[in-house]
Design an enzyme around this catalytic site. Structure first.
Site, PDB file in Angstrom:
ATOM      1  N   LEU A  43       0.560  -0.907  -0.072  1.00 28.92           N
ATOM      2  CA  LEU A  43      -0.153  -0.061  -0.051  1.00 28.92           C
ATOM      3  C   LEU A  43       0.787   1.223  -0.007  1.00 28.92           C
ATOM      4  O   LEU A  43       0.222   2.091  -1.077  1.00 28.92           O
ATOM      5  CB  LEU A  43      -1.017  -0.330   1.533  1.00 28.92           C
ATOM      6  N   HIS A 266       0.090 -10.440  17.636  1.00 26.08           N
ATOM      7  CA  HIS A 266      -1.781 -10.195  17.276  1.00 26.08           C
ATOM      8  C   HIS A 266      -2.558 -11.185  18.536  1.00 26.08           C
ATOM      9  O   HIS A 266      -2.068 -12.967  18.165  1.00 26.08           O
ATOM     10  CB  HIS A 266      -2.173 -10.679  16.559  1.00 26.08           C
ATOM     11  N   ARG A 330      -4.865  -4.579  21.242  1.00 21.52           N
ATOM     12  CA  ARG A 330      -4.125  -6.397  20.931  1.00 21.52           C
ATOM     13  C   ARG A 330      -3.131  -6.619  22.110  1.00 21.52           C
ATOM     14  O   ARG A 330      -3.086  -7.739  22.113  1.00 21.52           O
ATOM     15  CB  ARG A 330      -3.573  -6.180  19.339  1.00 21.52           C
ATOM     16  N   GLU A 425       4.782  -0.164   6.890  1.00 23.28           N
ATOM     17  CA  GLU A 425       5.449  -0.496   7.981  1.00 23.28           C
ATOM     18  C   GLU A 425       6.585  -0.508   8.138  1.00 23.28           C
ATOM     19  O   GLU A 425       7.202  -0.797   9.121  1.00 23.28           O
ATOM     20  CB  GLU A 425       4.733  -1.869   7.544  1.00 23.28           C
ATOM     21  N   LEU A 441      -3.303   0.112   7.976  1.00 21.68           N
ATOM     22  CA  LEU A 441      -3.280   0.207   6.220  1.00 21.68           C
ATOM     23  C   LEU A 441      -3.675   1.888   5.996  1.00 21.68           C
ATOM     24  O   LEU A 441      -3.461   2.130   4.776  1.00 21.68           O
ATOM     25  CB  LEU A 441      -4.869  -0.460   5.579  1.00 21.68           C
TER      26      LEU A 441
HETATM   27  C1  LIG Z   1      -2.291 -11.698   7.574  1.00 17.16           C
HETATM   28  C2  LIG Z   1      -2.321  -9.661   8.265  1.00 17.16           C
HETATM   29  C3  LIG Z   1      -3.495  -9.063   8.064  1.00 17.16           C
HETATM   30  C4  LIG Z   1      -3.794  -7.550   8.510  1.00 17.16           C
HETATM   31  N1  LIG Z   1      -4.904  -6.973   8.724  1.00 17.16           N
HETATM   32  C5  LIG Z   1      -5.015  -5.346   8.581  1.00 17.16           C
HETATM   33  C6  LIG Z   1      -5.949  -5.442   8.443  1.00 17.16           C
HETATM   34  O1  LIG Z   1      -6.881  -5.391   8.306  1.00 17.16           O
HETATM   35  N2  LIG Z   1      -6.007  -3.136   9.278  1.00 17.16           N
HETATM   36  C7  LIG Z   1      -4.709  -2.138   8.715  1.00 17.16           C
HETATM   37  O2  LIG Z   1      -4.951  -1.705   8.564  1.00 17.16           O
HETATM   38  N3  LIG Z   1      -3.597  -3.505   8.858  1.00 17.16           N
HETATM   39  C8  LIG Z   1      -3.713  -4.797   8.823  1.00 17.16           C
HETATM   40  N4  LIG Z   1      -2.396  -5.375   8.838  1.00 17.16           N
HETATM   41  C9  LIG Z   1      -1.463  -4.849   8.271  1.00 17.16           C
HETATM   42  C10 LIG Z   1      -1.207  -4.404   7.278  1.00 17.16           C
HETATM   43  O3  LIG Z   1      -1.391  -5.275   6.363  1.00 17.16           O
HETATM   44  C11 LIG Z   1       0.762  -4.361   7.112  1.00 17.16           C
HETATM   45  O4  LIG Z   1       1.170  -3.539   8.559  1.00 17.16           O
HETATM   46  C12 LIG Z   1       0.543  -3.254   5.952  1.00 17.16           C
HETATM   47  O5  LIG Z   1      -0.161  -3.578   4.491  1.00 17.16           O
HETATM   48  C13 LIG Z   1       2.182  -3.298   5.812  1.00 17.16           C
HETATM   49  O6  LIG Z   1       2.109  -2.019   3.345  1.00 17.16           O
HETATM   50  P1  LIG Z   1       3.719  -2.221   3.667  1.00 17.16           P
HETATM   51  O7  LIG Z   1       3.519  -1.213   2.047  1.00 17.16           O
HETATM   52  O8  LIG Z   1       4.036  -1.234   4.804  1.00 17.16           O
HETATM   53  O9  LIG Z   1       4.101  -2.824   2.781  1.00 17.16           O
HETATM   54  P2  LIG Z   1       3.899  -4.647   2.012  1.00 17.16           P
HETATM   55  O10 LIG Z   1       2.759  -4.281   1.858  1.00 17.16           O
HETATM   56  O11 LIG Z   1       4.548  -5.707   3.186  1.00 17.16           O
HETATM   57  O12 LIG Z   1       5.353  -4.427   1.051  1.00 17.16           O
HETATM   58  C14 LIG Z   1       6.290  -4.458   1.363  1.00 17.16           C
HETATM   59  C15 LIG Z   1       6.580  -4.597  -0.450  1.00 17.16           C
HETATM   60  O13 LIG Z   1       8.370  -4.396  -0.504  1.00 17.16           O
HETATM   61  C16 LIG Z   1       8.721  -5.442  -1.366  1.00 17.16           C
HETATM   62  N5  LIG Z   1      10.216  -5.698  -0.601  1.00 17.16           N
HETATM   63  C17 LIG Z   1      10.418  -5.977   0.638  1.00 17.16           C
HETATM   64  N6  LIG Z   1      11.864  -6.466   0.890  1.00 17.16           N
HETATM   65  C18 LIG Z   1      12.398  -5.739  -0.219  1.00 17.16           C
HETATM   66  C19 LIG Z   1      13.872  -6.239  -0.901  1.00 17.16           C
HETATM   67  N7  LIG Z   1      14.681  -6.310  -0.033  1.00 17.16           N
HETATM   68  N8  LIG Z   1      13.951  -5.008  -2.550  1.00 17.16           N
HETATM   69  C20 LIG Z   1      12.534  -5.285  -2.899  1.00 17.16           C
HETATM   70  N9  LIG Z   1      11.352  -5.168  -2.407  1.00 17.16           N
HETATM   71  C21 LIG Z   1      11.287  -6.028  -1.693  1.00 17.16           C
HETATM   72  C22 LIG Z   1       7.770  -5.942  -1.329  1.00 17.16           C
HETATM   73  O14 LIG Z   1       8.197  -7.060  -2.663  1.00 17.16           O
HETATM   74  C23 LIG Z   1       6.190  -5.686  -1.581  1.00 17.16           C
HETATM   75  O15 LIG Z   1       6.824  -5.406  -2.110  1.00 17.16           O
HETATM   76  C24 LIG Z   1      -2.038  -7.251   8.592  1.00 17.16           C
HETATM   77  C25 LIG Z   1      -1.262  -7.730   8.325  1.00 17.16           C
HETATM   78  C26 LIG Z   1      -1.205  -9.534   7.800  1.00 17.16           C
HETATM   79  C27 LIG Z   1      -0.420 -10.003   8.215  1.00 17.16           C
END
Ligand SMILES: Cc1cc2nc3c(=O)[nH]c(=O)nc-3n(C[C@H](O)[C@H](O)[C@H](O)COP(=O)(O)OP(=O)(O)OC[C@H]3O[C@@H](n4cnc5c(N)ncnc54)[C@H](O)[C@@H]3O)c2cc1C
Ligand code: FES
Lengths: 637, 258
Positions: A43, A266, A330, A425, A441
């Site tokens: 996201l 969690h 949590r 995150e 999110l």
């Molecule tokens: C099962 C589950 C349910 C959840 N439900 C909720 C919810 O209902 N509501 C809520 O608010 N939050 C929820 N969360 C938390 C939330 O989903 C995450 O914190 C959030 O989506 C993280 O988004 P992000 O964009 O920071 O990272 P991510 O979506 O984890 O994306 C990381 C990106 O970085 C890339 N990446 C990582 N390392 C490298 C690297 N070395 N080189 C190249 N690319 C790399 C990956 O390919 C990916 O594209 C949930 C989490 C889980 C595990």
């Protein structure tokens, strides 16, 4: 290491507006001269890459999966918060701000949290316009549900697939920019290091996972949105590929790492079933809207759940926290489950489980309503456990889930390395010591859609575009280090699988740096981790070639980084001699077993500076000032 | 449980592949199918052999990356289930299982069980989005959406982009994938303004990526782990004809107006 948070002056509700006015702008015609690297397409990363490309910057986007749509954000289930007050139940930007600061146990920066609450309303507008099919009422308006740590209903959702739908919105916006030629996408590509030149982040070194080829990419700024590091515990609710490599490598290049010990366990996950297990599955917090949590009153009560009468059940959350009950935050809910299980009241194999019971809700609303609300979660549960939750209560247990810790960033989301920004995150952010449900999110999209597109302009406007290419000696030096490390990894022909090291590390971390921590356990972990790491570099097995598609090598690199990073987590946990949010030091608790903060000595973010391999890292602090929300003992009674 | 596995091994798209047989004697019925493959791979590694390449990430049926043809069925024998959600209790002690990659012209093999599905992303690039920039949007509740439409849009939007529909189709067609995206967006008022332009571009894009035509076998719906209905294909066909009947200049102008 200088920690200037750059919090704008003025009243909290005016800071962001004022800051936006005061920031320098890049003239529209000049934007295309600037290039920005975005690592990560969750996201945070997808929304940032798309929004910056829309503004006219040249963007390069990277992810390790085969498609940007598969980033781990896709798995988020329950929902996203926003202070819309559509329910007329007393919500406001101020209340979301207040709930988040309090929920985080007063270890987040007020100004950032306030801004997050402010832009939360824009996120929902944006996503609806993109075609995100949020749940709706019969009148055609958006529906809401409740999440833990709040007494208002402010969570927007798309069945149990909210993350998927939000990510598809951001991914589609990204694909639109790719087709317009404004974003160049590098899927299946893993970032292995950051290149710092002239005191600024100027690019990255990556490995094409399909071919094993190492290349570098120069840019005017680098944005990391690489997600969380919960798989340091081996078993977690995260995707199995989630890792700490990008942020840990940036830390080694000078980016301060804040509060690495702040991890969220969690409360509602499917318990571990055996040694073969590769991940744990979350049962969304939204289930606590209708599910009631209990254990038998009698230790070792062996009767099936349905045969235990009401009078023999202990609804311990409702008992201990009457006003929030099953919707306690949590950290509180996880600890309470652990407390009951440690005391011998747990259910299921090994006594490591508590019941999450829907019988009352099914009786009250009918099975159909419950099916509509949680159908896919119930199905998922049944598929994994072979038990039908419409008939018997679910068995759940806490599991590692989220990293509140991450790279330290200022108000502009810039790390301590100029030109290196961190979103989602991956940064240490807005959730303090405990994140409230449905707020990750929100934060990821706030950072990506609404904050970075503004703040990066201020940085770029102060620096002329270009001036460095991949031929620069700084790139060659980092590439060389990356190659050497890969050579070392691929030449490991020992006796133990990488996976077995990861499992052992996970166990050390879960036992000693998990839901409960104490000085003795942490000291032991700090002895055992370096020893395990040493063994890894002697005795691990990595098969295949370096310049090839090689999953064995990919995993080995990630585990090697976890083996270093875990030490930093334990060090941070040991140094924070207080309990706050998810960081529960057993030595510091109230008479009722609640977390006991020490605001005198620890009302700060701890930021770690890398001091070279083999040297102890240095701990710095960013003091946190609370002008709006009064520091109090958190209570959910 | 004892399981005999015949696993497809292939160096790359231009090499020939073949099955390799492995015997697993200690499979627990509670393991997921991928955990069973993990066990095999750890054993291969311990023997110094290169493990079988397969993809997985979320391991809870939502990221769409896992993609195995299991004894001839995309994602295996259970309906509405991804490979990562399939458990060994769906098999019997003593079973012989064949594991292969998705096979389709538009999905070249990268290694063993891993294929390149970027063609699906390129179909989305042909218009599988709503053209709104960040910022300039109306208040979320200013447009009401009938609950039935929102629900139906969600049914279509549930697609995880795994490509099982393509792999299951004798023609290697991506009709279900494309139709689901089109339905998701066109059922919502926000997606309507671009509908005609979107449908033409995506259908053309699908052909350009080497996906085959639809001859109504219905295998895609059977294979879909999210049970997406082929009704959406019928809707796409109807809408496509309507869009093609638009006056020529209108549609080509629309096409040009990126
Ligand atoms: C099962 C589950 C349910 C959840 N439900 C909720 C919810 O209902 N509501 C809520 O608010 N939050 C929820 N969360 C938390 C939330 O989903 C995450 O914190 C959030 O989506 C993280 O988004 P992000 O964009 O920071 O990272 P991510 O979506 O984890 O994306 C990381 C990106 O970085 C890339 N990446 C990582 N390392 C490298 C690297 N070395 N080189 C190249 N690319 C790399 C990956 O390919 C990916 O594209 C949930 C989490 C889980 C595990
Ligand atoms: S691994 Fe994500 S859907 Fe199977």
């Amino acid at each position: 290491m200088e920690l200037n948070a750059r919090i704008p002056a003025g009243p909290i509700e005016k800071k962001w507006d004022k800051h936006r006015f005061e920031m320098k702008l890049v003239n529209p015609a000049n934007k295309r001269k600037y290039s920005v690297i975005v690592v990560g397409t969750g996201l945070a990363g997808a929304s940032a890459a798309a929004s910056m490309a829309e503004l006219g910057y040249q963007v390069k986007s990277f992810c390790y999966q085969d498609s940007p749509r598969r980033a781990h954000s896709i798995a988020a289930q329950g929902g996203i918060n926003a202070a819309k007050n559509y329910q007329n139940d007393g919500d406001s930007i101020y209340r979301l701000f207040y709930d988040t600061v309090k929920g985080g146990d007063f270890r987040a920066r007020e100004a950032n949290v306030y801004r997050l609450a402010q832009v939360s309303v824009n996120i929902i507008d944006q996503c609806v316009a993109q075609g995100v099919p949020f749940a709706r009422e019969y009148g055609g308006l958006l529906a809401n549900r409740s999440f833990g740590g709040a007494q208002v209903s402010r969570t927007f959702y798309a069945r149990g697939q909210t993350g998927q739908q939000l990510l598809l919105g951001a991914y589609q916006a990204l694909e639109r920019q790719i087709s317009a030629g404004r974003v160049k996408m590098f899927p299946h590509t893993e970032m292995l290091d950051v290149v710092v030149a002239g005191g600024r982040a100027r690019g990255i070194v990556v490995r094409d996972l399909k071919t094993g080829r190492i290349t570098s990419h120069a840019a005017d700024a680098v944005v990391l949105a690489t997600g969380g590091y919960s798989p340091v515990y081996y078993l977690s609710t995260n995707a199995v590929g989630c890792n700490v490599t990008a942020t840990y490598r940036a830390y080694r290049r000078g980016a301060g790492f804040a509060n690495p010990a702040f991890t969220q366990i969690h409360p509602t996950c499917i318990p571990v079933s055996g040694d073969h297990q590769s991940k744990l599955t979350l049962m969304s917090e939204s289930l606590r809207n209708d599910g009631r949590i209990w254990v038998p009153k009698e230790k070792g009560d062996g009767r099936p759940a349905n045969q235990i009468p009401e009078s023999d059940r202990d609804y311990y959350l409702e008992r201990r926290y009457p006003s929030f009950g099953n919707l306690s935050p949590r950290d509180v809910a996880s600890r309470a489950a652990k407390e009951r299980c440690d005391a011998g009241y747990g259910v299921g194999p090994g006594g490591l489980g508590v019941y999450l019971d829907f019988a009352d809700a099914i009786q009250r609303h009918g099975r159909k309503v419950i099916e509509e609300r949680y159908g896919n979660l119930f199905e998922m549960y049944q598929r994994i456990t072979d038990e039908n939750p419409y008939e018997v209560p679910m068995r759940i247990y806490p599991a590692p889930h989220y990293a509140m810790g991450g790279l330290w960033v200022d108000y502009n989301l810039m790390s301590t390395v100029p030109g290196l920004f961190v979103l989602g995150e991956a940064n240490f952010s807005d959730h303090g010591a405990n994140r409230l449900g449905a707020s990750a999110l929100m934060q990821g999209l706030a950072d990506g859609y609404f904050i970075i597109p503004n703040t990066i302009g201020d940085f770029l406007a102060r620096n002329a575009p270009g001036g460095i290419s991949e031929d620069a000696p700084e790139f060659a030096a980092v590439t060389d280090e990356v190659q050497q490390r890969l050579n070392r990894l691929v030449s490991l022909k020992g006796r133990r699988t990488v996976d077995s090291f990861h499992r052992e590390l996970g166990k050390i971390m879960w036992d000693r740096c998990g839901m409960g921590r104490n000085a003795q356990g942490l000291r032991e972990a700090l002895q055992r981790i370096p020893a395990l790491r040493e063994e890894f570099w002697k005795d691990a097995i990595v098969t295949g070639e370096k310049e090839d598609y090689n999953q064995s090598l990919e995993r080995a690199g990630r585990v090697a980084d976890f083996l270093e990073f875990a030490e930093l987590m334990c060090l941070d946990a040991l140094n924070r001699e207080e309990s706050c949010g998810g960081h529960f030091r057993e030595e510091y608790q109230t008479a009722e077993g609640e977390a006991q903060r020490d605001d005198q000595n620890f009302c700060h973010a701890a930021v770690w500076e890398f001091k070279g391999a083999g040297n102890a890292p240095q701990r710095h602090i960013e003091p946190l000032n609370f002008e709006y929300v009064q520091l109090t003992q958190r209570s959910y009674k | 449980m004892k399981i005999t596995l015949n696993v497809w091994r292939q160096r790359d798209a231009s090499s020939e592949g073949s099955f390799e047989t492995h015997q697993l004697d200690d499979v627990s019925p509670d393991m997921s199918f991928l955990e069973m493959l993990d066990v095999l791979n750890r054993r291969l590694e311990a023997e110094g052999k290169v493990p079988v390449a397969f993809e997985s990430d979320c391991r809870e049926g939502i990221c769409g990356v896992c993609s195995l043809m299991i004894s001839g069925q995309a994602h295996g024998p259970e309906s509405g289930t991804t490979t990562c959600q399939l458990h060994m209790r769906s098999f019997k002690d003593g079973d012989t299982i064949f594991v292969e990659p998705w096979r389709a012209k538009a999905f070249p093999v990268i290694r063993d069980l891993v294929t390149d599905r970027s063609s699906l992303d390129r179909v989305i690039q042909c218009g599988g989005y709503v053209s709104v920039n960040t910022g300039s949007v109306p208040e979320a509740n200013s447009v009401q959406v009938a609950k039935e439409n929102a629900d139906k849009a969600m049914d279509a939007a549930a697609c995880i982009g795994c490509g099982a529909c393509v792999a299951a189709c004798p023609n290697g067609s991506a009709m279900l994938f494309t139709a689901a995206k089109l339905a998701h967006l066109s059922l919502l008022p926000q997606g309507k303004p671009e509908h005609e332009r979107r449908i033409k571009r995506m259908v053309e894009g699908m052909d350009a990526q080497g996906f085959g035509a639809c001859t109504n076998h219905g295998e895609c719906q059977e294979a879909c782990p999210k049970l997406i209905s082929i009704e959406f294909i019928a809707k796409m066909n109807r809408d496509y004809i309507k869009a093609s009947l638009l006056p020529e200049h209108t549609s080509s102008e629309l096409l040009k107006a990126q």
